[in-house]
Write a protein that holds these residues in place. Structure first.
Motif, PDB file in Angstrom:
ATOM      1  N   SER A 185       6.308   6.184  -3.980  1.00 10.48           N
ATOM      2  CA  SER A 185       5.622   6.809  -5.115  1.00 10.48           C
ATOM      3  C   SER A 185       4.677   7.924  -4.712  1.00 10.48           C
ATOM      4  CB  SER A 185       4.861   5.748  -5.910  1.00 10.48           C
ATOM      5  OG  SER A 185       5.785   4.810  -6.406  1.00 10.48           O
ATOM      6  N   ILE A 202       9.852   5.508   2.411  1.00  6.04           N
ATOM      7  CA  ILE A 202      10.720   4.330   2.283  1.00  6.04           C
ATOM      8  C   ILE A 202      10.986   4.047   0.803  1.00  6.04           C
ATOM      9  CG2 ILE A 202      10.968   1.869   2.755  1.00  6.04           C
ATOM     10  CD1 ILE A 202       9.178   2.203   5.165  1.00  6.04           C
ATOM     11  N   GLY A 238      13.345   7.139  -9.156  1.00  6.67           N
ATOM     12  CA  GLY A 238      12.553   6.326 -10.077  1.00  6.67           C
ATOM     13  C   GLY A 238      11.246   6.934 -10.535  1.00  6.67           C
ATOM     14  N   PHE A 239      10.834   8.059  -9.945  1.00  8.56           N
ATOM     15  CA  PHE A 239       9.547   8.655 -10.325  1.00  8.56           C
ATOM     16  C   PHE A 239       9.572   9.067 -11.798  1.00  8.56           C
ATOM     17  CE2 PHE A 239       6.786  12.545 -10.378  1.00  8.56           C
ATOM     18  CZ  PHE A 239       5.588  11.932 -10.096  1.00  8.56           C
ATOM     19  N   GLY A 290       1.904  -1.782  -5.603  1.00  4.59           N
ATOM     20  CA  GLY A 290       1.076  -0.728  -6.204  1.00  4.59           C
ATOM     21  C   GLY A 290       1.708   0.642  -6.045  1.00  4.59           C
ATOM     22  N   ILE A 325       4.229   3.552  -8.274  1.00  4.31           N
ATOM     23  CA  ILE A 325       4.079   4.060  -9.640  1.00  4.31           C
ATOM     24  C   ILE A 325       4.572   3.047 -10.671  1.00  4.31           C
ATOM     25  CG2 ILE A 325       6.278   5.365  -9.714  1.00  4.31           C
ATOM     26  CD1 ILE A 325       4.585   7.515 -11.292  1.00  4.31           C
ATOM     27  N   HIS A 326       5.581   2.238 -10.322  1.00 10.77           N
ATOM     28  CA  HIS A 326       6.068   1.270 -11.309  1.00 10.77           C
ATOM     29  C   HIS A 326       5.077   0.126 -11.505  1.00 10.77           C
ATOM     30  CE1 HIS A 326       9.825   3.004 -12.568  1.00 10.77           C
ATOM     31  NE2 HIS A 326       9.852   3.544 -11.354  1.00 10.77           N
ATOM     32  N   ALA A 333       8.019  -4.465  -6.049  1.00  9.07           N
ATOM     33  CA  ALA A 333       7.776  -4.340  -4.607  1.00  9.07           C
ATOM     34  C   ALA A 333       8.703  -3.349  -3.910  1.00  9.07           C
ATOM     35  CB  ALA A 333       7.849  -5.708  -3.945  1.00  9.07           C
ATOM     36  N   GLY A 334       9.346  -2.471  -4.664  1.00 10.44           N
ATOM     37  CA  GLY A 334      10.117  -1.371  -4.073  1.00 10.44           C
ATOM     38  C   GLY A 334      11.147  -1.867  -3.065  1.00 10.44           C
ATOM     39  N   PHE A 382      -1.338  -6.514  -6.644  1.00 12.47           N
ATOM     40  CA  PHE A 382      -1.468  -6.641  -5.196  1.00 12.47           C
ATOM     41  C   PHE A 382      -0.630  -5.556  -4.522  1.00 12.47           C
ATOM     42  CE2 PHE A 382      -2.372 -10.942  -6.671  1.00 12.47           C
ATOM     43  CZ  PHE A 382      -3.605 -11.130  -6.066  1.00 12.47           C
ATOM     44  N   ILE A 421      10.855 -10.994  -2.612  1.00  4.84           N
ATOM     45  CA  ILE A 421      10.216 -11.681  -3.750  1.00  4.84           C
ATOM     46  C   ILE A 421      11.315 -12.294  -4.634  1.00  4.84           C
ATOM     47  CG2 ILE A 421       8.750 -11.394  -5.788  1.00  4.84           C
ATOM     48  CD1 ILE A 421       7.160 -10.970  -3.222  1.00  4.84           C
TER      49      ILE A 421
HETATM   50  C1  LIG Z   1      11.405  11.393  -0.183  1.00  5.71           C
HETATM   51  C2  LIG Z   1      11.654  10.885  -1.574  1.00  5.71           C
HETATM   52  C3  LIG Z   1      11.940  11.788  -2.597  1.00  5.71           C
HETATM   53  C4  LIG Z   1      12.119  11.327  -3.909  1.00  5.71           C
HETATM   54  N1  LIG Z   1      12.247  12.234  -4.922  1.00  5.71           N
HETATM   55  C5  LIG Z   1      12.255  11.824  -6.206  1.00  5.71           C
HETATM   56  C6  LIG Z   1      12.268  12.748  -7.281  1.00  5.71           C
HETATM   57  O1  LIG Z   1      12.206  13.960  -7.051  1.00  5.71           O
HETATM   58  N2  LIG Z   1      12.313  12.273  -8.555  1.00  5.71           N
HETATM   59  C7  LIG Z   1      12.360  10.938  -8.837  1.00  5.71           C
HETATM   60  O2  LIG Z   1      12.444  10.578 -10.017  1.00  5.71           O
HETATM   61  N3  LIG Z   1      12.311  10.029  -7.830  1.00  5.71           N
HETATM   62  C8  LIG Z   1      12.258  10.442  -6.537  1.00  5.71           C
HETATM   63  N4  LIG Z   1      12.202   9.522  -5.516  1.00  5.71           N
HETATM   64  C9  LIG Z   1      12.244   8.098  -5.853  1.00  5.71           C
HETATM   65  C10 LIG Z   1      10.881   7.576  -6.323  1.00  5.71           C
HETATM   66  O3  LIG Z   1       9.858   8.013  -5.463  1.00  5.71           O
HETATM   67  C11 LIG Z   1      10.914   6.053  -6.356  1.00  5.71           C
HETATM   68  O4  LIG Z   1      12.044   5.609  -7.078  1.00  5.71           O
HETATM   69  C12 LIG Z   1       9.675   5.444  -7.006  1.00  5.71           C
HETATM   70  O5  LIG Z   1       8.505   5.992  -6.462  1.00  5.71           O
HETATM   71  C13 LIG Z   1       9.707   3.935  -6.806  1.00  5.71           C
HETATM   72  O6  LIG Z   1       8.463   3.425  -7.205  1.00  5.71           O
HETATM   73  P1  LIG Z   1       8.129   1.896  -6.952  1.00  5.71           P
HETATM   74  O7  LIG Z   1       6.808   1.654  -7.515  1.00  5.71           O
HETATM   75  O8  LIG Z   1       9.286   1.070  -7.416  1.00  5.71           O
HETATM   76  O9  LIG Z   1       8.172   1.747  -5.337  1.00  5.71           O
HETATM   77  P2  LIG Z   1       7.078   2.050  -4.213  1.00  5.71           P
HETATM   78  O10 LIG Z   1       6.362   3.306  -4.445  1.00  5.71           O
HETATM   79  O11 LIG Z   1       7.765   1.878  -2.902  1.00  5.71           O
HETATM   80  O12 LIG Z   1       6.036   0.879  -4.409  1.00  5.71           O
HETATM   81  C14 LIG Z   1       6.320  -0.450  -4.054  1.00  5.71           C
HETATM   82  C15 LIG Z   1       5.045  -0.980  -3.413  1.00  5.71           C
HETATM   83  O13 LIG Z   1       5.141  -2.384  -3.257  1.00  5.71           O
HETATM   84  C16 LIG Z   1       4.369  -2.720  -2.130  1.00  5.71           C
HETATM   85  N5  LIG Z   1       4.758  -4.064  -1.705  1.00  5.71           N
HETATM   86  C17 LIG Z   1       5.953  -4.449  -1.231  1.00  5.71           C
HETATM   87  N6  LIG Z   1       5.957  -5.760  -0.960  1.00  5.71           N
HETATM   88  C18 LIG Z   1       4.734  -6.213  -1.281  1.00  5.71           C
HETATM   89  C19 LIG Z   1       4.114  -7.496  -1.206  1.00  5.71           C
HETATM   90  N7  LIG Z   1       4.793  -8.573  -0.782  1.00  5.71           N
HETATM   91  N8  LIG Z   1       2.821  -7.621  -1.591  1.00  5.71           N
HETATM   92  C20 LIG Z   1       2.130  -6.533  -2.043  1.00  5.71           C
HETATM   93  N9  LIG Z   1       2.668  -5.295  -2.109  1.00  5.71           N
HETATM   94  C21 LIG Z   1       3.956  -5.143  -1.746  1.00  5.71           C
HETATM   95  C22 LIG Z   1       4.725  -1.627  -1.130  1.00  5.71           C
HETATM   96  O14 LIG Z   1       3.753  -1.511  -0.110  1.00  5.71           O
HETATM   97  C23 LIG Z   1       4.807  -0.399  -2.033  1.00  5.71           C
HETATM   98  O15 LIG Z   1       3.611   0.358  -2.028  1.00  5.71           O
HETATM   99  C24 LIG Z   1      12.063   9.943  -4.188  1.00  5.71           C
HETATM  100  C25 LIG Z   1      11.800   9.033  -3.146  1.00  5.71           C
HETATM  101  C26 LIG Z   1      11.573   9.487  -1.872  1.00  5.71           C
HETATM  102  C27 LIG Z   1      11.229   8.494  -0.779  1.00  5.71           C
END
Ligand SMILES: Cc1cc2nc3c(=O)[nH]c(=O)nc-3n(C[C@H](O)[C@H](O)[C@H](O)COP(=O)(O)OP(=O)(O)OC[C@H]3O[C@@H](n4cnc5c(N)ncnc54)[C@H](O)[C@@H]3O)c2cc1C
Length: 370
Positions: free
Chosen positions: A43, A307, A337-338, A12, A14-15, A202-203, A33, A209
């Protein structure tokens, strides 16, 4: 409780939320989930940079598509997401850096994209009057911006929920396996759910996975760090990076300055813990002062790290599983990835609901790690 859906999303962030929203808009029933809470990790903790500037060439088409959505984000999610249109400017501190930026701008232009332009010493000072005297010019993408990470991710979640998507927080997906044509997932609370399609968002945890699908995905969990300062008089209306050293720098409308830019602490994804690295934080502060001498007067009021999942080639994994039918991946966004999420959400929904996409996602295939 309904334990079946067309699509099961793991994660959950942003992706996961953007894919859930777009899939719901395409008429699919969706269950998401999240092992912790929505936006708990990258995110919610990121810098909010909405940047096309300086993208890996393979990412430019997706980044352009996302930017078009960012400019009308409120129409999509019924929330302005705190999005502010602002130039993204990468400052050159030496002539050699400026020449390298000039060559990059020419390469981007040769690919047919016009958003990156070189600005000279004088124009740089029109955009950034407080920039240090030694800075010689910059590469800029003038129609980019920034947004508020939590507000944005929650807006995608809320709109997905309004269209029927169900979110199960504090519920980790532990196992995924195919039974007949469907996916069965077993959760940390022992319950099982069944979906026609499975999406791995799942980041930093996505490698586990993928492994269950028999796929190799060397995701490294990293912990980029952020600093926020006290409120300062207005002096910067752009998002600023540096050509020669890591920096992401912006002044918020309330005067605080948010500084990041890939300086990393330590991540422990198994326990959700990150640690700030004091020496790396010092380098971030030094860079900020080097580019904007006014920052020598600033006070740090808060620092954190989040993370994030990083791939060895620093571009994400986006697309279908290479081993299993009806399974898909969108993870490993490698600290940027945001900005991409609005477009990637659309692309995932196209792949899942229609079976194909026109977006050029081949470079992001998980097969590259096989
Ligand atoms: C400090 C920081 C600064 C950044 N700055 C920028 C920026 O300025 N611009 C930009 O474009 N990007 C930026 N990024 C990158 C951006 O935030 C990420 O690329 C993006 O948010 C990734 O989103 P996501 O949904 O893939 O991952 P996440 O937000 O990590 O979401 C993945 C989720 O999956 C959940 N998960 C994992 N395994 C399981 C499981 N087995 N069951 C259920 N849930 C599970 C986790 O708990 C997590 O909440 C930055 C990142 C950080 C950390």
């Amino acid at each position: 409780m309904n334990k079946t859906a067309d699509l099961i999303v793991v994660g959950g962030g942003i992706h996961g939320c953007a894919a859930a929203l777009n899939s719901a808009m395409s008429g699919l029933s969706v269950i998401v989930f999240e092992k912790d809470t929505v936006a708990r990790h990258a995110s919610g903790t990121n810098a909010g940079g909405v940047r096309r500037l300086g993208r890996h060439f393979a990412e430019i088409p997706l980044s352009q598509r996302s930017m078009e959505i960012w400019h009308r984000i409120e129409d999509l999610v019924d929330d302005d997401c705190g999005f502010q249109n602002a130039p993204q400017i990468r400052v050159a501190e030496t002539k050699a850096e400026l020449e390298a930026l000039r060559a990059r701008a020419a390469d981007v232009c040769a690919l047919g994209f016009k958003h990156e332009t070189i600005i000279g010493r004088g124009e740089l000072r029109e955009y950034l009057p407080a920039v240090a005297g030694h800075c010689v010019g910059a590469l800029a993408s003038l129609d980019d911006g920034f947004a508020l990470p939590y507000q944005t991710t929650f807006a995608f979640q809320r709109k997905a929920q309004a269209l029927g998507a169900k979110f199960h927080e504090k519920t980790a997906v532990q196992t995924v396996h195919r039974t007949g044509g469907d996916w069965t997932v077993t959760c940390s609370n022992g319950e099982t759910f069944v979906g026609r399609y499975l999406l791995n968002c799942a980041g930093a945890w996505a490698g586990g996975i993928a492994q269950q699908l028999g796929e190799r995905a060397p995701v490294e969990a990293v912990a980029p760090m952020m600093i926020v300062t006290n409120r300062m008089p207005p002096f910067c209306r752009a998002v600023v990076g540096a050509a020669g050293r890591p920096l992401s720098f912006k002044q918020m409308p309330n005067g605080t300055v948010v500084i990041g830019g890939a300086r990393r602490g330590r991540a422990e994804p198994g326990s959700n813990v990150t640690e700030i690295n004091f020496e790396q934080l010092r380098l971030s502060a030094e860079t900020a002062i080097g580019i904007f001498p006014i920052m020598a007067n600033a006070t740090i009021i808060r620092s954190w790290s989040g993370i994030e999942g990083c791939m060895p080639d620093r571009i994400p994994v986006i697309g279908p599983s290479s081993t299993e039918e009806n399974a898909f991946h969108a993870f490993g966004f490698s600290e940027h990835g945001f900005q991409l999420a609005p477009a990637v959400g659309e692309v995932m929904a196209e792949l899942i609901a229609k079976g194909s996409t026109d977006a050029p996602i081949e470079p992001f295939s998980i097969k590259r790690f096989a």
